[in-house]
Design a protein around this motif. Structure first.
Motif, mmCIF file in Angstrom:
data_model
loop_
_atom_site.group_PDB
_atom_site.id
_atom_site.type_symbol
_atom_site.label_atom_id
_atom_site.label_comp_id
_atom_site.label_asym_id
_atom_site.label_seq_id
_atom_site.Cartn_x
_atom_site.Cartn_y
_atom_site.Cartn_z
ATOM 1 N N UNK A 132 0.819 -1.212 0.000
ATOM 2 C CA UNK A 132 0.000 0.000 0.000
ATOM 3 C C UNK A 132 0.855 1.265 0.000
ATOM 4 N N UNK A 133 2.020 1.214 0.671
ATOM 5 C CA UNK A 133 2.874 2.393 0.776
ATOM 6 C C UNK A 133 3.193 2.960 -0.607
ATOM 7 N N UNK A 134 3.454 2.067 -1.554
ATOM 8 C CA UNK A 134 3.844 2.507 -2.898
ATOM 9 C C UNK A 134 2.684 3.086 -3.690
ATOM 10 N N UNK A 135 1.470 3.009 -3.152
ATOM 11 C CA UNK A 135 0.302 3.543 -3.857
ATOM 12 C C UNK A 135 -0.326 4.731 -3.150
ATOM 13 N N UNK A 136 0.172 5.088 -1.996
ATOM 14 C CA UNK A 136 -0.409 6.189 -1.226
ATOM 15 C C UNK A 136 0.423 7.446 -1.460
ATOM 16 N N UNK A 137 -0.158 8.486 -2.043
ATOM 17 C CA UNK A 137 0.626 9.706 -2.296
ATOM 18 C C UNK A 137 1.269 10.272 -1.036
ATOM 19 N N UNK A 138 0.523 10.321 0.055
ATOM 20 C CA UNK A 138 1.057 10.855 1.322
ATOM 21 C C UNK A 138 1.492 9.678 2.204
ATOM 22 N N UNK A 139 2.413 8.882 1.678
ATOM 23 C CA UNK A 139 2.770 7.634 2.336
ATOM 24 C C UNK A 139 3.420 7.857 3.695
ATOM 25 N N UNK A 140 4.168 8.939 3.848
ATOM 26 C CA UNK A 140 4.778 9.222 5.148
ATOM 27 C C UNK A 140 3.707 9.450 6.210
ATOM 28 N N UNK A 141 2.670 10.223 5.855
ATOM 29 C CA UNK A 141 1.570 10.457 6.791
ATOM 30 C C UNK A 141 0.854 9.158 7.135
ATOM 31 N N UNK A 142 0.725 8.282 6.152
ATOM 32 C CA UNK A 142 0.044 7.005 6.383
ATOM 33 C C UNK A 142 0.802 6.151 7.399
ATOM 34 N N UNK A 143 2.139 6.134 7.309
ATOM 35 C CA UNK A 143 2.936 5.361 8.266
ATOM 36 C C UNK A 143 2.853 5.984 9.656
ATOM 37 N N UNK A 144 2.966 7.297 9.717
ATOM 38 C CA UNK A 144 2.858 7.985 11.013
ATOM 39 C C UNK A 144 1.526 7.639 11.673
ATOM 40 N N UNK A 145 0.455 7.672 10.886
ATOM 41 C CA UNK A 145 -0.867 7.395 11.455
ATOM 42 C C UNK A 145 -0.990 5.924 11.850
#
Length: 225
Positions: A132-145
Motif C-alpha cells: 500500500x505504501x507505494x500507492x499512497x501519495x502521502x505515504x509518510x503520513x500514512x505510516x505515522x498514522x
C-alpha cells in the motif's frame, strides 16, 4: 481527508483508485500472486495474541485478511480501504470464504482513518500494510498514522516493493516503468523513514530485503507502556 494523487493532476485519490480497480478487482488476486512477493511471509509472522485484534491498512480485495484469519483464528480482524470498489470485492470474497461475519470492513483514508469511530476499536495488537505504501501519495503520513494505531506491545508490519538492489539494472528500470502505469511508486526512503518512526516511538525496527531487494519487509515492535 481524501488524498490527492501525485500522478493524476490532483484527482481525489479515492476516485482514482475506484477507476483503477473497477475492473481489475475481479482478477486482481489471480494476477498479483506472481509479483506481490512477501505477503504470505508477513501473514505468517503476524501471530496475534488470543483475543487480540488485527487491522489491515489498505485491505484491497480482502485476500490478506482472509488468509490471516484462517492462519490465526484466535483474533478479530478489521480492514479498511480508500476504494469502495475494492471493499465491495473484499466483502464478496469474505462471504465466499465463509468468513462474512468474521471480517469487518470500512472505507477510509490511510492518513487519518478513525478506527474507533468505524469499528469501536482505537488500537490493535497487529497493524499491517501490504503493498500500500507505494500507492499512497502521502505515504509518510500514512505510516505515522498507522503507528498511532498500534497498541502498546503490538507490532506494525509492512511489505512493499523495494529498490531491487541486487537485481539487474535493466530489470529495475523496466519494473519501475511498468509500475508507474498503475500509479505505483516504490519508496526508496522507506527504511530511513521507518528508522525515524522507531526512534520517535521507542520501537525496535527489523528491516529485511527479500528476493535480492525486489521486496522490502519491515516490522516495528512497540514497547509496552
Amino acid at each position: 481527508m481524501t488524498g490527492l494523487s501525485l500522478h493524476d493532476g490532483g484527482v481525489p485519490h479515492d476516485a482514482l483508485m475506484d477507476s483503477v480497480y473497477r475492473r481489475q478487482r475481479h482478477f486482481y488476486d489471480v494476477t498479483r500472486r506472481y509479483y506481490l512477493l512477501g505477503r504470505d511471509r508477513l501473514i505468517e509472522d503476524l501471530a496475534p495474541p488470543r483475543g487480540g485484534s488485527v487491522l489491515e491498512v489498505g485491505c484491497g480485495t480482502g485476500r490478506n485478511l482472509i488468509l490471516a484469519r484462517e492462519a490465526h483464528p484466535q483474533a478479530d480482524y478489521y480492514g479498511f480501504d480508500i476504494s469502495n470498489e475494492m471493499l465491495e470485492q473484499a466483502r464478496l470474497s469474505a462471504r465466499r470464504a465463509g468468513l462474512g461475519g468474521d471480517l469487518t470492513f470500512a472505507q477510509g483514508d490511510a492518513a487519518d482513518f478513525d478506527p474507533a469511530g468505524a469499528f469501536g476499536v482505537p488500537q490493535f495488537d497487529r497493524v499491517f500494510m501490504s503493498y500500500t505504501i507505494s500507492m499512497i501519495p502521502v505515504w509518510e503520513d500514512a505510516i505515522v498514522h498507522a503507528a498511532t494505531l498500534v497498541a502498546p506491545g503490538g507490532r506494525l508490519h509492512i511489505v512493499d516493493f523495494g529498490q531491487q538492489e541486487r537485481l539487474p539494472r535493466v530489470f529495475r528500470a523496466g519494473l519501475h516503468r511498468w509500475l508507474a502505469a498503475f500509479h505505483v511508486s516504490p519508496r526508496a526512503e522507506l527504511e530511513m523513514y521507518l528508522n525515524d518512526i522507531a526512534a520517535w516511538h521507542g520501537a525496535k525496527l527489523r528491516f529485511e530485503r527479500l528476493h535480492r531487494g525486489y521486496a522490502w519487509y519491515a516490522v516495528l515492535d512497540f514497547a509496552r507502556d
